[in-house]
Every structure is written in structure tokens, then in C-alpha cells.
Design an enzyme around this catalytic site. Sequence first.
Site, PDB file in Angstrom:
ATOM      1  N   THR A   9      41.336  39.105  41.466  1.00  0.00           N
ATOM      2  CA  THR A   9      42.778  38.829  41.425  1.00  0.00           C
ATOM      3  C   THR A   9      43.017  37.427  40.865  1.00  0.00           C
ATOM      4  OG1 THR A   9      43.313  40.349  43.212  1.00  0.00           O
ATOM      5  CG2 THR A   9      44.860  38.573  42.820  1.00  0.00           C
ATOM      6  N   GLN A  54      36.010  47.340  38.299  1.00  0.00           N
ATOM      7  CA  GLN A  54      35.473  48.652  38.684  1.00  0.00           C
ATOM      8  C   GLN A  54      34.400  49.132  37.702  1.00  0.00           C
ATOM      9  OE1 GLN A  54      35.921  50.057  41.441  1.00  0.00           O
ATOM     10  NE2 GLN A  54      37.881  49.340  42.260  1.00  0.00           N
ATOM     11  N   SER A 109      34.696  40.901  40.383  1.00  0.00           N
ATOM     12  CA  SER A 109      34.622  40.462  41.767  1.00  0.00           C
ATOM     13  C   SER A 109      33.260  40.848  42.336  1.00  0.00           C
ATOM     14  CB  SER A 109      35.717  41.193  42.553  1.00  0.00           C
ATOM     15  OG  SER A 109      36.234  40.369  43.532  1.00  0.00           O
ATOM     16  N   ALA A 110      32.642  39.927  43.098  1.00  0.00           N
ATOM     17  CA  ALA A 110      31.292  40.193  43.603  1.00  0.00           C
ATOM     18  C   ALA A 110      31.272  41.260  44.690  1.00  0.00           C
ATOM     19  CB  ALA A 110      30.673  38.909  44.151  1.00  0.00           C
ATOM     20  N   HIS A 111      32.370  41.360  45.455  1.00  0.00           N
ATOM     21  CA  HIS A 111      32.305  42.252  46.616  1.00  0.00           C
ATOM     22  C   HIS A 111      32.316  43.728  46.242  1.00  0.00           C
ATOM     23  CE1 HIS A 111      36.514  43.734  47.050  1.00  0.00           C
ATOM     24  NE2 HIS A 111      36.785  42.666  46.308  1.00  0.00           N
ATOM     25  N   THR A 126      34.657  21.447  44.154  1.00  0.00           N
ATOM     26  CA  THR A 126      33.253  21.635  44.513  1.00  0.00           C
ATOM     27  C   THR A 126      32.865  23.092  44.319  1.00  0.00           C
ATOM     28  OG1 THR A 126      33.511  19.925  46.167  1.00  0.00           O
ATOM     29  CG2 THR A 126      31.575  21.345  46.359  1.00  0.00           C
ATOM     30  N   CYS A 150      44.546  48.285  47.598  1.00  0.00           N
ATOM     31  CA  CYS A 150      45.502  47.255  47.235  1.00  0.00           C
ATOM     32  C   CYS A 150      46.915  47.792  47.085  1.00  0.00           C
ATOM     33  CB  CYS A 150      45.078  46.565  45.944  1.00  0.00           C
ATOM     34  SG  CYS A 150      43.462  45.825  46.093  1.00  0.00           S
TER      35      CYS A 150
END
Lengths: 395, 378
Positions: free
Chosen positions: B70, B179, B197-199, B235, B321
Amino acid sequence: MRKIIIIKYGELTLKKKNKNFFIKTLKNNIENNLSNIPHETYYDFGRMLIDAKEEYLDEITNRLQKVFGIYEIILGYITDNRDIENIKEEVLNLISKKSFQTFKVSTKRSDKTYEINSMEVNKMVASYILNNIPNIKVDIHKPELDIVIEIRYNEVLFYFDGYKALGGYPVGTLGKGLLMLSGGIDSPVAGFMSIKRGVKLEALYFESPPHTSEAAKEKVIKLARKLAKYNGEVKLHIINFTEIQETILKNIPHEYLITIMRRMMYRISSIVASRIHAEVIINGESIGQVASQTLTSMKCINEAIRLPVIRPLACFDKTEIMDIAHKIGTYQISILPYEDCCTIFVPKHPVINPSISKCLEYEKLIDVNNLVYRAINKHEVIKVNLEEQKYDDIL
Amino acid sequence: MIYLDYSATTPISYDVLDTYNKVSKEFIGNANSLHSLGLKSANLLESATKQIADIFGVNASEIIYTSGATEANNMALIGTALANHKKGKHIIVSKLEHPSIYVICDYLKSIGFEISYVKNDNEGLIDFDDLKKLVRNDTILVSICAVNSELGIRQPLKMIRQIIKKENMGTIIHSDMTQAIGKIPVNFHDVDLASMSAHKIFGPKGIGFLYKSSMIKINPLIYGSGKTNELNPGTPPLPLIASLSKACRLATEELEKKERFITLLNDKIVNTVSKYPNILINKTKYSIPQILNISLMKIQPETFLHALEKKEVYVSTNTACSSGEVSNSVIAVYNDIPRAKHTIRISLSSVTTTDEVNKFLTIFNEVYNSLSELKGEK
């Protein structure tokens, strides 16, 4: 028939008497570069052949493009069957998938006892092709497809175009040099250019902790690693310059800071060079780039030592140097913003035309010899290889 | 438990979690610090980024870390719009995007940009003629997802790129690849910007990246200090980044083999479920096997989801979502509102087993029958 890599030598073919030494060195350099890929290397005075499984050929050609002393790399084909009928058949096979309008056949016989002479082979193969592929013709001046057949003692090679490799001399065939490697843009390029001319490099870096950081040293190691692609392992000599730099700062008139500092660096480099049996010192100086690189400054700084100093970039513009730095992948590392020995303690008005007599006079204010030897006796050597730090357990 | 909602999110793989723990404990320095601890972290950051760049065939400087897709979508769309508003204010998106894209587009509209929605055919494929017509001289951006999140429809990005660039060389192309990555092979060179996105690939939540080709410029959305990246200052979250890098490596290994296996599972579900009288399979020839969307025409999908949940089976109504709304994607492809109101999404992964699928089908049957009986419609 199988694929094979054919290497054409560069300038070294001109060196009649030393040819064997040049080729053997090239072969060693290639073997070192390909050490973890299974392959066989054969060579004679004209060609080197590298035979490996087809799946490795791409990686091998990639790596060969980093080896100096190679003029051309060609992906060709080899067969043991030297029968003329077989040669015709194989050639037709190879070119049947290519699209072209004009072609020529060039045969070379390194085996002069082969029963058919080169002209005859040309004619026989060309007419066989003309009979089998419609709508093409022979053009011996500007063919779209140049088919080369090399008849050797035990085999036949076929190939089309190759691509230009790096050229230059095999690394190590022209002795050893010590590169003064800073973190800047110029010195790695100077190193690269000397390697190209067959000089094997070791490198020397001046650190000045706590004025310069660990990160600056790491940066130099990364630069050395880039050079190791061409040079093989780079021995990096690291000299702690803090005491000298602080002593100069305290005792020498500020406009001569850089001049005397460079003279001290030259002295140390010269001694290290002799100890490692390097014939010359190499650095990235370019005429007029900074105050210490005017001709008068160079003369004055060079006066401190007797060993020759090679400055491959002396007459290059900064933009030309940057182009090469981009090509060899050092530019992005060089521009990382860390202080190095030459950028700290820069006087406001460095002398542009220093005089040797003044240098000698000022140097009486410090204990030159002792400072030099103390620095050299503490020096650290890091062997920099191609391998970057691996994080197999993490990534 | 039978988890069949991998397209909503995936559990973190233990291998990746090991990386997270190890880096958290052993690399305590800020990668922006000058001391040796900082350097140690900076070196790992560099290697982790290089690994990602190598996997996708791009340069390390083209990877910009974000909190997830996002944020990457925001950075891509708003960043491009702000950097290029003088060249034009026209943006094109497909009708098959993730909801976050539409919300961003609404915002861009409110500040003066014009949004066009490109049509798709009844298989879900972008309508090339319509796209060609829509691209204008002032079109600064086209955003089309690589794989749609509800129906799993895959777009031919290379072709789409050719069409767009032929009309306007300067138009920037963005693709939400969230996706797609880890499910099918992707090529970043088909686009100028890509989000992920990593998840979704067994990595941790809270990290992702935007690929930004070095050939284009976008404006930053966040301003701050730190040398690692001007578009995302601050950081760098090294444990998350190292985990993301590892997750990318693991997810892109043996893609074809995994895809073949998942296709078998998908086929099995489709074959069984399609025999029910009031179920429509929302699948076209461009759907990837990991995502299976069906419409339960006589049952409220939310009721069905909760009934499955009681038996520890987890699926989605359209996407996590946008739950509760009508499925935009189903409308875009089938133009059928009842069908779009009744969707559930079953999403599979390479860790789904045949046994799980068999059990799921048994439970599905029980739940379906009991809910149908309530309505008296068996």
C-alpha cells in the site's frame, strides 16, 4: 559436434621470443578465473580452446571478458570427424537456422598435410551450401555471414563472428607495481589501466584513525575487490598515517602541508614497493587536477624518491576518468562520502608551485626517517579476493 | 486448522523468522552510523538489497523499501503524479486493481488529476484497443496490476507496455505485483515501477518494496535524513529487510514446480465445487491457480465464511482489504451484480497439502448443505 569457446590472443602475438611465457601466463590467469567451473583448456600459438559443458559456456564467456590478454572470444563448434563430407554437412546444419543473403567460406588449415587445400575446401563447402539453400549468394568482400572453418591436426573448428574482449597483456607478464589506492575516483582507474598493460598490482592505502573511519577503509577494500576481478587477488597494504599527519600538522607551515604529506607517502610507498619487489609505483595523479598535481608539485614531490612513478591518468580529463570508473564499477563506490587521508587537514591556500629547497628545509623540522619506518613497521596486509562477505546463514 | 487465505496474508516461514531474530540480536547498529557497528549493518543491508536486485534482474539502487504494497502504491502513484504534473495530469488504471489504488486515485482526482479506467474483456484481459485510445500526450502514468487479487487474472505486461510506449514514450508504467511475486515469474523490465509486500510470500508483515527504474524520476512523499535512500529516508529496518530478502529468495525458487502442484489442487476443488447447482466459478483462462474465486448464489458469503470458520477453515469473501462490499473485479469481468455480491476467495499456496484440500471439500459440503437447508433450497 559440440560447442566450444575459442580465444584469440591480443597484442601478445607480437612478442616472438616471449610468446610461450605470455600464453602460459594467460592460461594460468584464465584457469584462476574459471577455477570453480569444470572445464578443459588447450592451447597452441594461435588459439586457446576452452571445452566445457554447454550449460557453463555463458558463465565462462562472462568471466573471460574480465581477463586481459584476450583479443576476441568466439563461441564456435568442434568436431573430430575431419572428413570433407562431414564438414559440408556440419556447416549446412549450423547455418540452416540463420537468416542471411550473402556469405563466404574461409578455410584455414593449421594441418597442412590435410589432403584438400583451403581454396578447394572453400569451393566445395560453398557450392554445397548454394545447392541446398535457395536465394543466397557468395560475396567475398562484404558477406553477411562469414563462415570460418579451421582444419587442425585432430579436429575441425567452425565459427562465425566473435566479440572483442578486453585486449591488453596477460596480467603479470610485465612485472609488478604498487598502486597508491585512495578512496577517490582516479586511483582505481589508474590501477585498472596498469593491469591492462600486464602489470600485476599490489595496493597501498593510508589510513589516519580517528580522523578517517573504518567505513573509509571498507570502501577501499571494496575498490580493491573490483580491481581483483582483473588482477586476481589484490594484496592491500594498509599504513597507519596518523602520527605522520599529526606531526606534519603541528610542525610544518600550512601551505606546505600537502606537499610534505605527499612526499612522506611517496617515501613509504617506495620502501614498501622495494620490499614486495615491485618495479614501479602507480597512482591516479592527473596534471592540474589539484594543487599537489601541478607539474611543479609533481616534480617537487617526486624528488623524495628514486623509484619510477607511473601516472596512467596524467593526461586524462576528469570526465574521461569518470567514464572508465563507471565501466569498471568503481564510480559508485568512490563517491561514497567518507573522509580520506588527503581530504582531512586541507590548508586554505596550498602552495601550487612548491620549491624543493623549501621542502628540504621544512622536513628538518620533523624526524622523517623515524616516522617513515615506524609507519611501515606497523603496516597491515589484507588479501582482497573476489569473494564478498557472505551471509549464507542470514540471507 | 485449514488455512486457505494465503492471498490475504501468509504465515511467516520459520527460516525467515530465524533471520529476523538473528539480525535483531546481532546487527544492532544503525546502517547510517559511521562506526564499525553501523558499517556491519550497512554491509548486510547492501548484501540483502543486492540479493533482491539480482533475483529480479535490476540494480540495487532501484529497490526502495516501504512498509508494504500500500505504501509502495502511494509512493508510485502520488510520487509520479507530483513529479510529472507539468507534463500532464492524466492517469489510467484498470478496473481490476487492488482497492488501495482506487483510494489513491480518488485523492489524486481531488487535487486536479484526471483518472481514466481502461476496459477489460470478458476473460479479464485488458482491452488493448481501449488502452490505445485512452493513452494521450498528457498521460503521465498507467497502473495495471500484474495479477488481480480477487480473481487471480494475470495481465500480459510486456504487451501492455508496448502498446502504451508506442502511443506515448514518456508515460510511466506502474504495476502492483503483490499477488504475482512468488506465484508466477515476473519481469520488472516490463514496467517502470512495481510494488510488492513481504507478507504475501511468507515474509514478515510491515515490509515491502517499490521497484523504481533508474530511468524515471518520482517525488518523495516522506522527507527526512539518512544516506540509504532519498525516497525513503530514516533508519532502515534491517531485520525486516533481511527477512524480506530471504523471503524473496525462498519464494522465487522452483516457481514452476510449485505452480504445477497448486494447479492440481485448484483443479480438484473446481471439479468438485462446480457440481453444486448454485455455485458459479469465477475463473477465466488468465486466472492463476493460487487464487480461486467462486460465487455462492443462494448463500450470504459472510455467513458461509463464519460457518467454515467454526470448523477451523479460513477463506475470504472478496479480499481482506475490501470485505463487505461488492466484488469490483467480478463486476468488471462478468458484469453481474448478484454474482459479485456472493463471492468467496479460496487461496492456495505451495504449503497447502492434498489432505487439506480433501478435508476442506468435505467440510465445504457439510456447511453448504446445512446452510442450504436453512433456506429450504437443497
